[in-house]
Design a protein around this motif. Structure first.
Motif, PDB file in Angstrom:
ATOM      1  N   MET A  71       0.822  -1.218   0.000  1.00 38.61           N
ATOM      2  CA  MET A  71       0.000   0.000   0.000  1.00 38.61           C
ATOM      3  C   MET A  71       0.852   1.262   0.000  1.00 38.61           C
ATOM      4  N   TYR A 100      -8.957  -3.375   0.883  1.00 32.24           N
ATOM      5  CA  TYR A 100      -8.520  -1.976   0.881  1.00 32.24           C
ATOM      6  C   TYR A 100      -8.807  -1.226  -0.427  1.00 32.24           C
ATOM      7  N   PRO A 101      -8.475  -1.782  -1.583  1.00 32.43           N
ATOM      8  CA  PRO A 101      -8.663  -0.955  -2.793  1.00 32.43           C
ATOM      9  C   PRO A 101     -10.114  -0.497  -2.973  1.00 32.43           C
ATOM     10  N   TRP A 102     -11.036  -1.414  -2.852  1.00 34.46           N
ATOM     11  CA  TRP A 102     -12.423  -1.024  -3.130  1.00 34.46           C
ATOM     12  C   TRP A 102     -13.024  -0.220  -1.985  1.00 34.46           C
ATOM     13  N   TYR A 104     -11.698   1.610   0.136  1.00 38.02           N
ATOM     14  CA  TYR A 104     -11.124   2.957   0.223  1.00 38.02           C
ATOM     15  C   TYR A 104     -11.413   3.768  -1.045  1.00 38.02           C
ATOM     16  N   ASN A 105     -12.427   3.348  -1.785  1.00 34.82           N
ATOM     17  CA  ASN A 105     -12.850   4.099  -2.958  1.00 34.82           C
ATOM     18  C   ASN A 105     -11.723   4.245  -3.978  1.00 34.82           C
ATOM     19  N   ASP A 106     -10.948   3.174  -4.145  1.00 34.99           N
ATOM     20  CA  ASP A 106      -9.874   3.131  -5.144  1.00 34.99           C
ATOM     21  C   ASP A 106      -8.753   4.124  -4.879  1.00 34.99           C
ATOM     22  N   LYS A 107      -8.589   4.500  -3.634  1.00 35.21           N
ATOM     23  CA  LYS A 107      -7.477   5.421  -3.313  1.00 35.21           C
ATOM     24  C   LYS A 107      -6.157   4.673  -3.166  1.00 35.21           C
ATOM     25  N   VAL A 108      -6.214   3.376  -2.973  1.00 32.93           N
ATOM     26  CA  VAL A 108      -4.966   2.621  -2.812  1.00 32.93           C
ATOM     27  C   VAL A 108      -4.950   1.415  -3.757  1.00 32.93           C
ATOM     28  N   ARG A 109      -3.756   0.935  -4.000  1.00 35.34           N
ATOM     29  CA  ARG A 109      -3.551  -0.329  -4.702  1.00 35.34           C
ATOM     30  C   ARG A 109      -2.751  -1.248  -3.790  1.00 35.34           C
TER      31      ARG A 109
ATOM     32  N   CYS B 101     -14.642   8.019   1.660  1.00 35.09           N
ATOM     33  CA  CYS B 101     -14.518   6.834   0.799  1.00 35.09           C
ATOM     34  C   CYS B 101     -15.773   6.629  -0.041  1.00 35.09           C
ATOM     35  N   ARG B 104     -18.395   3.859   0.648  1.00 35.53           N
ATOM     36  CA  ARG B 104     -18.088   2.426   0.579  1.00 35.53           C
ATOM     37  C   ARG B 104     -17.617   1.880   1.918  1.00 35.53           C
ATOM     38  N   CYS B 111      -9.855   5.983   4.401  1.00 30.79           N
ATOM     39  CA  CYS B 111      -8.514   6.290   3.897  1.00 30.79           C
ATOM     40  C   CYS B 111      -8.483   7.749   3.492  1.00 30.79           C
ATOM     41  N   VAL B 316     -10.979   0.746 -10.966  1.00 25.82           N
ATOM     42  CA  VAL B 316     -11.443   1.984 -11.595  1.00 25.82           C
ATOM     43  C   VAL B 316     -11.289   3.078 -10.562  1.00 25.82           C
ATOM     44  N   ASP B 317     -10.427   4.011 -10.812  1.00 25.53           N
ATOM     45  CA  ASP B 317     -10.204   5.006  -9.758  1.00 25.53           C
ATOM     46  C   ASP B 317     -11.173   6.177  -9.902  1.00 25.53           C
ATOM     47  N   VAL B 328      -1.986   4.228  -8.682  1.00 31.55           N
ATOM     48  CA  VAL B 328      -2.259   4.501  -7.277  1.00 31.55           C
ATOM     49  C   VAL B 328      -2.402   5.997  -7.029  1.00 31.55           C
ATOM     50  N   GLN B 329      -2.999   6.310  -5.923  1.00 30.17           N
ATOM     51  CA  GLN B 329      -3.075   7.698  -5.445  1.00 30.17           C
ATOM     52  C   GLN B 329      -1.673   8.224  -5.135  1.00 30.17           C
TER      53      GLN B 329
END
Lengths: 337, 330
Positions: A71, A100-102, A104-109, B101, B104, B111, B316-317, B328-329
């Protein structure tokens, strides 16, 4: 160096460390001179001493660490010595890495690769022989990849690590390590069959006796069952001139349905072989996914070939009886012809 | 990027006043949250930190822009100290698109910049230690801080993570807020031995403070954060505190006389007593205004829809960048 699965994976890991500075390897007993229980990481700690990190016996802990590191921009490749131990880290996969990815609304990978040595036929007994990936390929957000000698295992591993930004469970059947890679011969044949690949990052390899026109049955298998399925296809052809087209997906989740549906539409018969037990497994998933698109072409009910619903015994006679063999696939095909 | 230390240093007023600004905001936010629950505009449950606000401000005001923070189910206070952004938290709790978030995650799964939270007990500790490992490998100089509770000490993975943090000398601060109750179970029924001894046994530096005083907490953590950063060594900091509210929503079955007896330790009046009346009243007024603004703003935000994001494997960001190679962010 032998052209086998083990060396392909080892070269893949070396290439990862050479090309991706953010990649590192973690796991139990991975330092030289031991080099990991199955020697997949042999030599790497000598050449990359800061990037091959030996861990305590703490699967949940170090998969958790690898998740956190992923992350924050790293690309960890974790070795799980025996895939059976993956259950110790199930919470980390289910409630952490894949969430975490989903959430956190796609803020992390979470670009994390977990290599796990699965499978039996080496006499390791009930807790060191299982193929438990079926418990993971229904997990949203987790890619499950399983190479076979018909794929390029090292290249798949490198793709999973440096190209994929999702958590990947990379299933290595441990009997497969010593097997030679199945490359096309001078005539372009593999095991005497025509071969083609669906392409993409995690391709499905298909083998056919008649250039993918017609077949009596479609055989689907992955990982350690790949060579067994191909051997069954050979037996069926030699003994009864039954033409089986063999499809070997390397990605169990997501499953590339297109080549499977295409093959079943042409053959009208589907047999899926897996080393795991049957219930809620790969065969169930393939059959229920393929059927809606190929139902009107079916000539017989699809069949699953799998282990018996038992722990895997230590002694060779029981182990052989419990596990799916070439003969089980051959007789399954005969039953629906 | 949130920088709580810079924000704290740039704020005007005395140290107690700056701490009171954070703590009064947290208290006001959560008191209103409970009212909103009664109104039925929140989803699921929520875990308030009423009584523990000194921990949030006292620890997080020392953390900088690069530092990482991992919190747990009881994270609203940590979030507000870290971000000073009540709108995005309120909208998240109301399940709105404008939430941190996008609705979600909800109360426990947040985060924001370098802050992360998760509602699973224990598992966040190895995640935070892994973040400390990443920062050390990158040479960023950042530290990671993870908040846990006394109940979390029942999870084995906490000790796996502490062991590796110590073995590999990682810059991680583990803050254990011992509020004497794990949901409805008192600590004496679930915890044997001495808490700090568990961490000390693995070679972590340890400290212990029994306080609900914001200033004491702030002063206590200044050298701790500094030493984790300077030495790149893990530290386990135990805070003995008390939860004055329920565990989640209205589930409080603790003895009333016990809870009432602890109200003398309420961190809000305790810190307020260090301020003059007009300053305290002004700070409370601003906090109330900001919370009302967050509520009003959040009520106006739309609810999210799934859209084309139908599989967690499709990355999908927020900018609509799709495919599994989504970047990534930050």
């Amino acid at each position: 160096m032998k052209d086998n699965v083990l060396n392909s994976l080892n070269a893949g890991l070396r290439s990862i460390l050479e090309s991706a500075p953010e990649a590192f390897i973690m796991g139990e007993d991975i330092l030289d001179p031991y080099g990991g229980a199955f020697k997949v990481v042999a030599g790497l700690s000598t050449d990359f001493p800061d990037r091959v990190i030996p861990t305590p016996i703490s699967e949940a802990g170090f998969i958790g660490l690898a998740t956190g590191a992923a992350m924050r921009g790293m690309r960890p490749v974790v070795e799980i010595m025996f895939g059976d131990f993956l259950m110790l880290a199930a919470d980390q996969l289910l409630n952490h890495a894949t969430k975490y990815p989903w959430m956190y609304n796609d803020k992390v990978r979470v670009p994390l690769v977990i290599r796990a040595a699965m499978g039996a036929r080496r006499g390791y007994g009930p807790t060191h022989s299982q193929s438990i990936e079926k418990h993971f390929f229904g997990m949203p957000g987790l890619v499950v990849v399983a190479p076979s000698p018909f794929h390029d295992p090292g290249a798949l591993l490198k793709s999973a690590c440096v190209e994929d930004h999702r958590p990947v469970l990379f299933v290595e059947n441990k009997l497969m390590y010593a097997r030679r890679l199945q490359r096309p011969d001078a005539d372009g044949l593999v095991a005497g069959m025509n071969v083609r690949s669906s392409g993409g990052r995690y391709p499905t390899v298909s083998l056919s006796f008649d250039d993918f026109a017609e077949a009596d049955v479609t055989l689907v298998a992955y990982g350690g069952m790949a060579e067994i399925a191909v051997e069954a296809a050979t037996t069926l052809m030699m003994e009864q001139e039954i033409s089986a087209e063999v499809l070997l997906p390397s990605s169990l989740n997501p499953l590339d349905l297109e080549p499977l549906v295409d093959a079943v539409k042409r053959s009208g018969r589907l047999v899926v072989a897996e080393e795991s037990t049957q219930t809620a497994g790969f065969g169930s998933e393939v059959i229920s996914s393929v059927l809606p698109a190929a139902f009107d072409r079916l000539k017989a009910a699809p069949v699953r070939v799998s282990s018996k619903n038992l722990p895997i015994a230590n002694t060779v006679t029981l182990e052989s009886e419990i596990l799916p063999q070439v003969a089980d696939i051959v007789s399954a095909v005969r039953r629906i012809l | 990027m949130s920088d709580p230390r810079q924000r704290f240093e740039n704020a005007t007023g005395t140290i107690p006043e700056r701490l009171y600004e954070q703590m009064a905001l947290i208290r006001r936010f959560e008191v209103r949250l409970l009212e909103l629950f009664e109104e039925g505009v929140l989803f699921g449950t929520t875990h308030c930190c009423i009584g523990q606000e000194a921990d949030c401000a006292g620890v997080i005001s020392h953390l900088g822009a690069d530092d990482v923070i991992f919190s747990n189910h009881r994270c609203h206070g940590h979030f507000l100290s870290y971000t000073d952004d009540p709108r995005s938290l309120m909208a998240e709790l109301m399940g709105r698109l404008g939430g941190v978030c996008g609705g979600r995650g909800g109360s426990q799964h947040i985060c924001y910049d370098n802050m992360y939270t998760n509602g699973i007990q224990g598992g966040i500790v190895p995640n935070a230690v892994g973040m400390a490992l990443a920062e050390k490998m990158k040479g960023s100089g950042a530290i990671a801080t993870v908040f846990i509770g006394d109940g979390t000490l029942g999870q084995g993975v906490v000790y796996e993570a502490m062991n590796m943090a110590s073995l590999w000398s990682l810059p991680i601060l583990i803050v254990c807020e011992n509020n004497e109750w794990a949901q409805s179970t008192p600590t004496r029924l679930e915890l044997a031995g001495k808490i700090t001894a568990r961490a000390a046994a693995m070679g972590l530096n340890t400290s212990e403070i029994t306080s609900t005083d914001g200033v004491e907490m702030y002063e206590h953590f200044a050298p701790i954060v500094e030493s984790v950063r300077r030495e790149s060594r893990p530290h386990f900091a135990l805070i003995n505190t008390y939860r004055l509210c329920h565990h989640s929503k209205s589930d409080d079955k603790r003895p009333r006389d016990e809870v009432e007896a602890r109200r003398v330790d309420d961190p809000i009046p305790k810190l307020r007593a260090r301020l003059d009346e007009s300053t305290a009243a002004r700070i409370e007024e601003i906090a109330a205004e900001r919370v009302e603004d967050a509520i009003k703003w959040s009520r106006e935000q739309p609810f999210p829809e799934l859209g084309r994001h139908l599989d967690a494997l499709d990355l999908v960001d927020a900018r609509g960048v799709g495919g599994d190679s989504g970047q990534v962010q930050s």
